[in-house]
Design a protein around this motif. Sequence first.
Motif, PDB file in Angstrom:
ATOM      1  N   VAL A  48      34.551 -56.402  43.411  1.00 18.06           N
ATOM      2  CA  VAL A  48      33.367 -56.179  44.244  1.00 18.06           C
ATOM      3  C   VAL A  48      33.781 -55.432  45.512  1.00 18.06           C
ATOM      4  O   VAL A  48      34.733 -55.836  46.179  1.00 18.06           O
ATOM      5  N   GLU A  49      33.069 -54.363  45.820  1.00 13.17           N
ATOM      6  CA  GLU A  49      33.265 -53.618  47.067  1.00 13.17           C
ATOM      7  C   GLU A  49      34.724 -53.248  47.333  1.00 13.17           C
ATOM      8  O   GLU A  49      35.198 -53.319  48.466  1.00 13.17           O
ATOM      9  N   GLY A  50      35.462 -52.887  46.290  1.00 16.51           N
ATOM     10  CA  GLY A  50      36.839 -52.440  46.454  1.00 16.51           C
ATOM     11  C   GLY A  50      37.851 -53.540  46.709  1.00 16.51           C
ATOM     12  O   GLY A  50      39.019 -53.258  46.977  1.00 16.51           O
ATOM     13  N   ARG A  51      37.435 -54.799  46.624  1.00 16.64           N
ATOM     14  CA  ARG A  51      38.376 -55.904  46.907  1.00 16.64           C
ATOM     15  C   ARG A  51      39.534 -55.944  45.922  1.00 16.64           C
ATOM     16  O   ARG A  51      40.671 -56.193  46.314  1.00 16.64           O
ATOM     17  N   ASN A  53      40.842 -53.444  44.234  1.00  9.82           N
ATOM     18  CA  ASN A  53      41.740 -52.323  44.505  1.00  9.82           C
ATOM     19  C   ASN A  53      42.613 -52.595  45.724  1.00  9.82           C
ATOM     20  O   ASN A  53      43.819 -52.322  45.716  1.00  9.82           O
ATOM     21  N   GLU A  77      39.309 -45.755  40.229  1.00 11.54           N
ATOM     22  CA  GLU A  77      38.857 -46.580  41.351  1.00 11.54           C
ATOM     23  C   GLU A  77      37.830 -47.628  40.936  1.00 11.54           C
ATOM     24  O   GLU A  77      37.860 -48.748  41.417  1.00 11.54           O
ATOM     25  N   GLN A  78      36.932 -47.291  40.010  1.00 15.57           N
ATOM     26  CA  GLN A  78      35.916 -48.245  39.580  1.00 15.57           C
ATOM     27  C   GLN A  78      36.071 -48.618  38.109  1.00 15.57           C
ATOM     28  O   GLN A  78      35.106 -48.994  37.457  1.00 15.57           O
TER      29      GLN A  78
END
Length: 99
Positions: A48-51, A53, A77-78
């Motif tokens: 969620v929201e780049g967490r 990564n 990235e996603q």
Amino acid sequence: MTTPADSWYRWEGQDLLLSLRVQPRASADTIGEVSGDSLKIRLTAPPVEGRANAHLRRFLAKLFAVPQSRIELVSGEQARLKRVRIQTPGRLPDFIPPR
């Protein structure tokens, strides 16, 4: 040259490129098995929201003894399949053979 067993990583000069399959929301942060041409990594962070990564960058920075700024997400990235560049690793974990 890489063989099928180690096609999930390669060296580009001093940089190490990894092909990873990331499983978020795992019970622990762990390195899994090689499956096909990627290494499985389990992370406790949610996707969620780049967490996930950001968590992956911190996890790899500790494993390879580099600052997080030397961990680059090249692609994915996603997605669960990711390509990561580690600039001049300070140490190689046991799952990566020495050059």
